[in-house]
Motif scaffolding. Structure first.
Motif, PDB file in Angstrom:
ATOM      1  N   GLU A  27       0.819  -1.208   0.000  1.00 33.26           N
ATOM      2  CA  GLU A  27       0.000   0.000   0.000  1.00 33.26           C
ATOM      3  C   GLU A  27       0.856   1.263   0.000  1.00 33.26           C
ATOM      4  OE1 GLU A  27       1.070  -0.766   4.212  1.00 33.26           O
ATOM      5  OE2 GLU A  27       0.462  -2.058   2.564  1.00 33.26           O
ATOM      6  N   GLN A  28       2.103   1.138   0.462  1.00 40.02           N
ATOM      7  CA  GLN A  28       3.024   2.273   0.480  1.00 40.02           C
ATOM      8  C   GLN A  28       4.091   2.166  -0.610  1.00 40.02           C
ATOM      9  OE1 GLN A  28       4.543   2.362   4.476  1.00 40.02           O
ATOM     10  NE2 GLN A  28       2.593   3.028   5.335  1.00 40.02           N
ATOM     11  N   GLY A  29       4.154   1.024  -1.275  1.00 42.67           N
ATOM     12  CA  GLY A  29       5.071   0.858  -2.398  1.00 42.67           C
ATOM     13  C   GLY A  29       6.496   0.496  -2.054  1.00 42.67           C
ATOM     14  N   TRP A  30       6.716  -0.178  -0.906  1.00 43.63           N
ATOM     15  CA  TRP A  30       8.077  -0.574  -0.558  1.00 43.63           C
ATOM     16  C   TRP A  30       8.103  -1.859   0.240  1.00 43.63           C
ATOM     17  CZ3 TRP A  30       9.448  -0.827   4.622  1.00 43.63           C
ATOM     18  CH2 TRP A  30       8.596  -0.188   5.519  1.00 43.63           C
ATOM     19  N   ASN A  31       9.289  -2.510   0.226  1.00 40.52           N
ATOM     20  CA  ASN A  31       9.546  -3.727   0.996  1.00 40.52           C
ATOM     21  C   ASN A  31      10.887  -3.583   1.699  1.00 40.52           C
ATOM     22  OD1 ASN A  31       7.280  -5.121  -0.098  1.00 40.52           O
ATOM     23  ND2 ASN A  31       8.465  -5.522  -1.936  1.00 40.52           N
ATOM     24  N   LEU A  32      10.983  -4.114   2.899  1.00 41.23           N
ATOM     25  CA  LEU A  32      12.245  -4.173   3.633  1.00 41.23           C
ATOM     26  C   LEU A  32      12.801  -5.572   3.473  1.00 41.23           C
ATOM     27  CD1 LEU A  32      14.363  -3.066   5.650  1.00 41.23           C
ATOM     28  CD2 LEU A  32      12.841  -3.877   7.477  1.00 41.23           C
ATOM     29  N   LEU A  33      14.049  -5.667   3.032  1.00 46.03           N
ATOM     30  CA  LEU A  33      14.712  -6.956   2.884  1.00 46.03           C
ATOM     31  C   LEU A  33      15.521  -7.282   4.133  1.00 46.03           C
ATOM     32  CD1 LEU A  33      16.016  -6.598  -0.786  1.00 46.03           C
ATOM     33  CD2 LEU A  33      13.801  -7.449   0.032  1.00 46.03           C
ATOM     34  N   CYS A  34      15.791  -8.559   4.352  1.00 48.98           N
ATOM     35  CA  CYS A  34      16.493  -8.957   5.576  1.00 48.98           C
ATOM     36  C   CYS A  34      17.926  -8.434   5.631  1.00 48.98           C
ATOM     37  CB  CYS A  34      16.451 -10.465   5.763  1.00 48.98           C
ATOM     38  SG  CYS A  34      17.461 -11.385   4.625  1.00 48.98           S
ATOM     39  N   ASN A  35      18.472  -7.976   4.512  1.00 50.28           N
ATOM     40  CA  ASN A  35      19.815  -7.397   4.537  1.00 50.28           C
ATOM     41  C   ASN A  35      19.786  -5.898   4.848  1.00 50.28           C
ATOM     42  OD1 ASN A  35      18.903  -6.318   2.133  1.00 50.28           O
ATOM     43  ND2 ASN A  35      20.265  -7.517   0.840  1.00 50.28           N
ATOM     44  N   GLY A  36      18.590  -5.359   5.129  1.00 52.56           N
ATOM     45  CA  GLY A  36      18.454  -3.966   5.523  1.00 52.56           C
ATOM     46  C   GLY A  36      18.132  -3.016   4.386  1.00 52.56           C
ATOM     47  N   ALA A  37      18.123  -3.501   3.153  1.00 46.14           N
ATOM     48  CA  ALA A  37      17.799  -2.641   2.008  1.00 46.14           C
ATOM     49  C   ALA A  37      16.286  -2.446   1.928  1.00 46.14           C
ATOM     50  CB  ALA A  37      18.315  -3.266   0.717  1.00 46.14           C
ATOM     51  N   ILE A  38      15.876  -1.252   1.524  1.00 47.70           N
ATOM     52  CA  ILE A  38      14.469  -0.963   1.256  1.00 47.70           C
ATOM     53  C   ILE A  38      14.333  -0.858  -0.256  1.00 47.70           C
ATOM     54  CG2 ILE A  38      12.597   0.687   1.525  1.00 47.70           C
ATOM     55  CD1 ILE A  38      13.897   1.500   4.201  1.00 47.70           C
ATOM     56  N   VAL A  39      13.424  -1.660  -0.811  1.00 48.45           N
ATOM     57  CA  VAL A  39      13.216  -1.700  -2.253  1.00 48.45           C
ATOM     58  C   VAL A  39      11.845  -1.104  -2.551  1.00 48.45           C
ATOM     59  CG1 VAL A  39      13.097  -3.202  -4.272  1.00 48.45           C
ATOM     60  CG2 VAL A  39      14.629  -3.784  -2.402  1.00 48.45           C
ATOM     61  N   PHE A  40      11.818  -0.133  -3.450  1.00 44.98           N
ATOM     62  CA  PHE A  40      10.581   0.541  -3.813  1.00 44.98           C
ATOM     63  C   PHE A  40       9.996  -0.056  -5.087  1.00 44.98           C
ATOM     64  CE2 PHE A  40      13.057   3.471  -1.290  1.00 44.98           C
ATOM     65  CZ  PHE A  40      12.127   3.899  -0.358  1.00 44.98           C
ATOM     66  N   ASP A  41       8.685   0.097  -5.271  1.00 46.34           N
ATOM     67  CA  ASP A  41       8.005  -0.442  -6.445  1.00 46.34           C
ATOM     68  C   ASP A  41       8.560   0.098  -7.756  1.00 46.34           C
ATOM     69  OD1 ASP A  41       6.397  -1.960  -4.820  1.00 46.34           O
ATOM     70  OD2 ASP A  41       4.607  -0.719  -5.090  1.00 46.34           O
ATOM     71  N   ASP A  42       9.107   1.300  -7.745  1.00 41.67           N
ATOM     72  CA  ASP A  42       9.656   1.875  -8.980  1.00 41.67           C
ATOM     73  C   ASP A  42      11.075   1.391  -9.264  1.00 41.67           C
ATOM     74  OD1 ASP A  42      11.234   3.268  -7.185  1.00 41.67           O
ATOM     75  OD2 ASP A  42      10.676   5.244  -7.908  1.00 41.67           O
ATOM     76  N   THR A  43      11.545   0.387  -8.512  1.00 43.71           N
ATOM     77  CA  THR A  43      12.869  -0.258  -8.593  1.00 43.71           C
ATOM     78  C   THR A  43      13.981   0.549  -7.947  1.00 43.71           C
ATOM     79  OG1 THR A  43      13.571   0.529 -10.795  1.00 43.71           O
ATOM     80  CG2 THR A  43      12.243  -1.500 -10.710  1.00 43.71           C
ATOM     81  N   GLY A  44      13.691   1.687  -7.346  1.00 46.93           N
ATOM     82  CA  GLY A  44      14.695   2.417  -6.583  1.00 46.93           C
ATOM     83  C   GLY A  44      14.950   1.693  -5.266  1.00 46.93           C
ATOM     84  N   GLU A  45      16.089   1.974  -4.650  1.00 47.18           N
ATOM     85  CA  GLU A  45      16.450   1.322  -3.396  1.00 47.18           C
ATOM     86  C   GLU A  45      17.120   2.312  -2.449  1.00 47.18           C
ATOM     87  OE1 GLU A  45      18.630  -2.339  -3.960  1.00 47.18           O
ATOM     88  OE2 GLU A  45      17.714  -2.597  -5.919  1.00 47.18           O
ATOM     89  N   LEU A  46      16.933   2.071  -1.164  1.00 52.01           N
ATOM     90  CA  LEU A  46      17.624   2.793  -0.116  1.00 52.01           C
ATOM     91  C   LEU A  46      18.409   1.750   0.663  1.00 52.01           C
ATOM     92  CD1 LEU A  46      18.147   5.381   1.482  1.00 52.01           C
ATOM     93  CD2 LEU A  46      16.080   4.887   2.793  1.00 52.01           C
TER      94      LEU A  46
END
Length: 62
Positions: A27-46
């Motif tokens: 609903e917010q367009g992002w996922n947190l991965l177990c390695n600490g990266a945040i992946v957004f629906d537009d394929t950007g990452e933090l």
């Protein structure tokens, strides 16, 4: 951050997106991965160190 086997790729590796999702927020367009990266629906990452990976854009033929 990863506690399962086999261990997920680290956030600074080229295959970091293969890590498991630990928080799913479509609903917010992002996922947190177990390695600490945040992946957004537009394929950007933090990444955990604060750096960003710009969204990948496909070239559109005119």
């Amino acid at each position: 951050m990863c506690s399962h086997q086999p261990l997920c790729p680290s956030a600074d590796s080229s295959d970091r997106d293969a890590a498991r999702i630990v928080a799913f927020h479509p609903e917010q367009g992002w996922n947190l991965l177990c390695n600490g990266a945040i992946v957004f629906d537009d394929t950007g990452e933090l990444l955990p160190d604060g750096s960003i990976v710009a969204p990948s854009r496909l070239a559109v033929a005119a």
